[in-house]
Write a protein that holds these residues in place. Sequence first.
Motif, PDB file in Angstrom:
ATOM      1  N   GLN A  17       0.817  -1.212   0.000  1.00  0.00           N
ATOM      2  CA  GLN A  17       0.000   0.000   0.000  1.00  0.00           C
ATOM      3  C   GLN A  17       0.852   1.265   0.000  1.00  0.00           C
ATOM      4  O   GLN A  17       0.495   2.249  -0.648  1.00  0.00           O
ATOM      5  CB  GLN A  17      -0.930  -0.008   1.218  1.00  0.00           C
ATOM      6  CG  GLN A  17      -1.935   1.124   1.238  1.00  0.00           C
ATOM      7  CD  GLN A  17      -2.973   0.995   0.139  1.00  0.00           C
ATOM      8  OE1 GLN A  17      -3.267  -0.106  -0.324  1.00  0.00           O
ATOM      9  NE2 GLN A  17      -3.525   2.110  -0.293  1.00  0.00           N
ATOM     10  N   ASP A  18       1.983   1.264   0.692  1.00  0.00           N
ATOM     11  CA  ASP A  18       2.813   2.476   0.744  1.00  0.00           C
ATOM     12  C   ASP A  18       3.382   2.803  -0.632  1.00  0.00           C
ATOM     13  O   ASP A  18       3.493   3.985  -0.993  1.00  0.00           O
ATOM     14  CB  ASP A  18       3.915   2.360   1.785  1.00  0.00           C
ATOM     15  CG  ASP A  18       4.898   1.233   1.502  1.00  0.00           C
ATOM     16  OD1 ASP A  18       4.510   0.256   0.834  1.00  0.00           O
ATOM     17  OD2 ASP A  18       6.047   1.326   1.959  1.00  0.00           O
ATOM     18  N   ARG A  20       1.871   2.027  -3.498  1.00  0.00           N
ATOM     19  CA  ARG A  20       0.715   2.506  -4.264  1.00  0.00           C
ATOM     20  C   ARG A  20       0.437   3.976  -3.965  1.00  0.00           C
ATOM     21  O   ARG A  20       0.151   4.763  -4.867  1.00  0.00           O
ATOM     22  CB  ARG A  20      -0.530   1.684  -3.925  1.00  0.00           C
ATOM     23  CG  ARG A  20      -0.470   0.264  -4.377  1.00  0.00           C
ATOM     24  CD  ARG A  20      -1.682  -0.482  -3.872  1.00  0.00           C
ATOM     25  NE  ARG A  20      -1.566  -1.897  -4.154  1.00  0.00           N
ATOM     26  CZ  ARG A  20      -2.537  -2.611  -4.691  1.00  0.00           C
ATOM     27  NH1 ARG A  20      -3.685  -2.064  -4.989  1.00  0.00           N
ATOM     28  NH2 ARG A  20      -2.361  -3.889  -4.912  1.00  0.00           N
ATOM     29  N   MET A  21       0.525   4.347  -2.698  1.00  0.00           N
ATOM     30  CA  MET A  21       0.274   5.728  -2.304  1.00  0.00           C
ATOM     31  C   MET A  21       1.382   6.659  -2.829  1.00  0.00           C
ATOM     32  O   MET A  21       1.102   7.797  -3.194  1.00  0.00           O
ATOM     33  CB  MET A  21       0.171   5.835  -0.775  1.00  0.00           C
ATOM     34  CG  MET A  21      -0.987   5.046  -0.186  1.00  0.00           C
ATOM     35  SD  MET A  21      -2.587   5.574  -0.794  1.00  0.00           S
ATOM     36  CE  MET A  21      -2.796   7.044   0.148  1.00  0.00           C
ATOM     37  N   LYS A  24       0.621   7.322  -6.446  1.00  0.00           N
ATOM     38  CA  LYS A  24      -0.511   8.256  -6.526  1.00  0.00           C
ATOM     39  C   LYS A  24      -0.067   9.674  -6.191  1.00  0.00           C
ATOM     40  O   LYS A  24      -0.484  10.645  -6.830  1.00  0.00           O
ATOM     41  CB  LYS A  24      -1.626   7.813  -5.584  1.00  0.00           C
ATOM     42  CG  LYS A  24      -2.871   8.632  -5.699  1.00  0.00           C
ATOM     43  CD  LYS A  24      -3.982   8.088  -4.834  1.00  0.00           C
ATOM     44  CE  LYS A  24      -5.227   8.952  -4.977  1.00  0.00           C
ATOM     45  NZ  LYS A  24      -6.312   8.478  -4.108  1.00  0.00           N
TER      46      LYS A  24
END
Length: 61
Positions: A17-18, A20-21, A24
């Motif tokens: 997730q880190d 992916r963020m 983004k």
Amino acid sequence: MQQLKVTLTRSLIGYPQDQRMTVKALGLGKINSTAIKDDTPAIRGMLHKVRHLVKVEIVEA
């Protein structure tokens, strides 16, 4: 100031997730999306974190 052209080259499926963020936050969404960013230490750190997912080119002004 020098600028960098950042292109997302790989899918984010299966990555933490880190990461992916971070992608983004760089302004990238789908594969082959591109963003122009200023060459700062913060951006360089973000690019280092996701270097396996993106392609970076120097923009000649």
